[in-house]
Design a protein around this motif. Structure first.
Motif, mmCIF file in Angstrom:
data_model
loop_
_atom_site.group_PDB
_atom_site.id
_atom_site.type_symbol
_atom_site.label_atom_id
_atom_site.label_comp_id
_atom_site.label_asym_id
_atom_site.label_seq_id
_atom_site.Cartn_x
_atom_site.Cartn_y
_atom_site.Cartn_z
ATOM 1 N N PHE A 25 0.915 -1.300 -0.102
ATOM 2 C CA PHE A 25 0.164 0.023 0.271
ATOM 3 C C PHE A 25 0.832 1.020 -0.034
ATOM 4 O O PHE A 25 0.410 2.331 0.534
ATOM 5 C CB PHE A 25 -1.094 -0.089 1.317
ATOM 6 C CG PHE A 25 -1.743 -1.307 1.161
ATOM 7 C CD1 PHE A 25 -2.483 -1.728 0.099
ATOM 8 C CD2 PHE A 25 -1.814 -2.049 2.243
ATOM 9 C CE1 PHE A 25 -3.287 -2.892 0.265
ATOM 10 C CE2 PHE A 25 -2.304 -3.176 2.503
ATOM 11 C CZ PHE A 25 -3.196 -3.592 1.460
ATOM 12 N N ALA A 75 -6.768 0.190 -7.328
ATOM 13 C CA ALA A 75 -6.900 -1.031 -6.429
ATOM 14 C C ALA A 75 -6.237 -2.349 -7.187
ATOM 15 O O ALA A 75 -5.917 -3.057 -6.403
ATOM 16 C CB ALA A 75 -8.650 -1.020 -6.419
ATOM 17 N N ALA A 78 -2.682 -2.128 -6.378
ATOM 18 C CA ALA A 78 -2.450 -2.381 -4.842
ATOM 19 C C ALA A 78 -2.594 -4.080 -4.633
ATOM 20 O O ALA A 78 -1.937 -4.646 -3.788
ATOM 21 C CB ALA A 78 -3.290 -1.591 -4.154
ATOM 22 N N VAL A 79 -3.764 -4.454 -5.162
ATOM 23 C CA VAL A 79 -3.939 -5.837 -5.022
ATOM 24 C C VAL A 79 -3.134 -6.812 -5.464
ATOM 25 O O VAL A 79 -2.478 -7.660 -4.771
ATOM 26 C CB VAL A 79 -5.349 -6.434 -5.427
ATOM 27 C CG1 VAL A 79 -5.631 -7.757 -5.381
ATOM 28 C CG2 VAL A 79 -6.798 -5.571 -4.410
ATOM 29 N N GLY A 102 -12.994 -2.218 -6.086
ATOM 30 C CA GLY A 102 -12.297 -2.693 -4.925
ATOM 31 C C GLY A 102 -12.417 -4.073 -4.907
ATOM 32 O O GLY A 102 -13.243 -4.808 -5.590
ATOM 33 N N TRP A 113 -8.233 -6.840 4.281
ATOM 34 C CA TRP A 113 -7.948 -5.518 3.826
ATOM 35 C C TRP A 113 -8.815 -5.323 2.795
ATOM 36 O O TRP A 113 -9.074 -6.277 1.916
ATOM 37 C CB TRP A 113 -6.763 -5.080 3.488
ATOM 38 C CG TRP A 113 -5.464 -5.338 4.412
ATOM 39 C CD1 TRP A 113 -4.926 -6.247 4.928
ATOM 40 C CD2 TRP A 113 -4.998 -4.203 4.920
ATOM 41 N NE1 TRP A 113 -3.935 -5.926 5.899
ATOM 42 C CE2 TRP A 113 -3.937 -4.661 5.932
ATOM 43 C CE3 TRP A 113 -5.070 -2.672 5.061
ATOM 44 C CZ2 TRP A 113 -3.015 -3.840 6.881
ATOM 45 C CZ3 TRP A 113 -4.447 -1.660 5.728
ATOM 46 C CH2 TRP A 113 -3.310 -2.604 6.796
ATOM 47 N N VAL A 115 -9.560 -3.310 -0.419
ATOM 48 C CA VAL A 115 -8.674 -2.355 -0.940
ATOM 49 C C VAL A 115 -9.732 -1.648 -2.090
ATOM 50 O O VAL A 115 -10.218 -2.489 -2.771
ATOM 51 C CB VAL A 115 -7.670 -3.230 -1.680
ATOM 52 C CG1 VAL A 115 -6.583 -2.265 -2.207
ATOM 53 C CG2 VAL A 115 -6.904 -4.188 -0.669
#
Length: 165
Positions: A25, A75, A78-79, A102, A113, A115
């Motif tokens: 993140f 997203a 980040a994932v 997300g 989490w 996200v």
């Protein structure tokens, strides 16, 4: 500077948790303070405008996985970074009725989490209209059932067909 509500995460390996948050993140490590017995008694990592506080769990304490929502610029990216850092997808990425994209991941320490990236500004009236549409209703169903399956340990959410990715 702390926000009004500051999340605390208690984990078996706070150092590795901080490293995960930095990698997944774009977090910035602020502190790792060790106690006399070598555990991390206080750790901090900033993600955006929030400081996530953490410390190591003592063996006699129960495990306390956290549920956290993190807003990110992208997203999908980040994932992908989270998965590369050892996370597992719980809820696949999707666009929702609220103008967000997300999904959920479970980090290597048991925390979940959510996200999320904002992809559109959607007026409240439009959100409610969208929630009645089958496409967005399905996204909401999958989000609810994948979380239920993950937290309950069942292969499927309550009253649903299997939904695990």
């Amino acid at each position: 500077m702390y926000t009004t509500v500051a999340p605390w995460v208690v984990t078996d390996d706070t150092g590795a948790l901080i490293d995960f948050v930095v990698a997944a993140f774009d977090g910035a490590e602020l502190a790792r303070v060790r106690t006399e017995d070598g555990l991390i008694g206080h750790g901090e990592v900033r993600v955006g405008d929030t400081v996530v506080l953490a410390f190591d769990r003592r063996p006699e304490w129960p495990r306390m996985p956290s549920l956290l929502r993190v807003f990110v610029p992208d997203a999908d990216a980040a994932v992908a970074r989270a998965v590369d850092a050892g996370a597992r997808v719980v809820t696949p990425l999707a666009d929702d009725a609220f103008g967000q994209r997300g999904g959920r991941i479970r980090d290597p320490f048991g925390n979940i989490w959510w996200v999320v990236a904002r992809v559109a500004e959607v007026p409240e009236e439009e959100m409610w209209r969208r929630l009645a549409q089958p496409r967005y209703a399905e996204v909401m169903r999958v989000a609810q059932e994948t979380l239920d399956a993950e937290l309950s340990g069942r292969a499927e959410g309550r009253g649903s067909a299997p939904v695990r990715p």
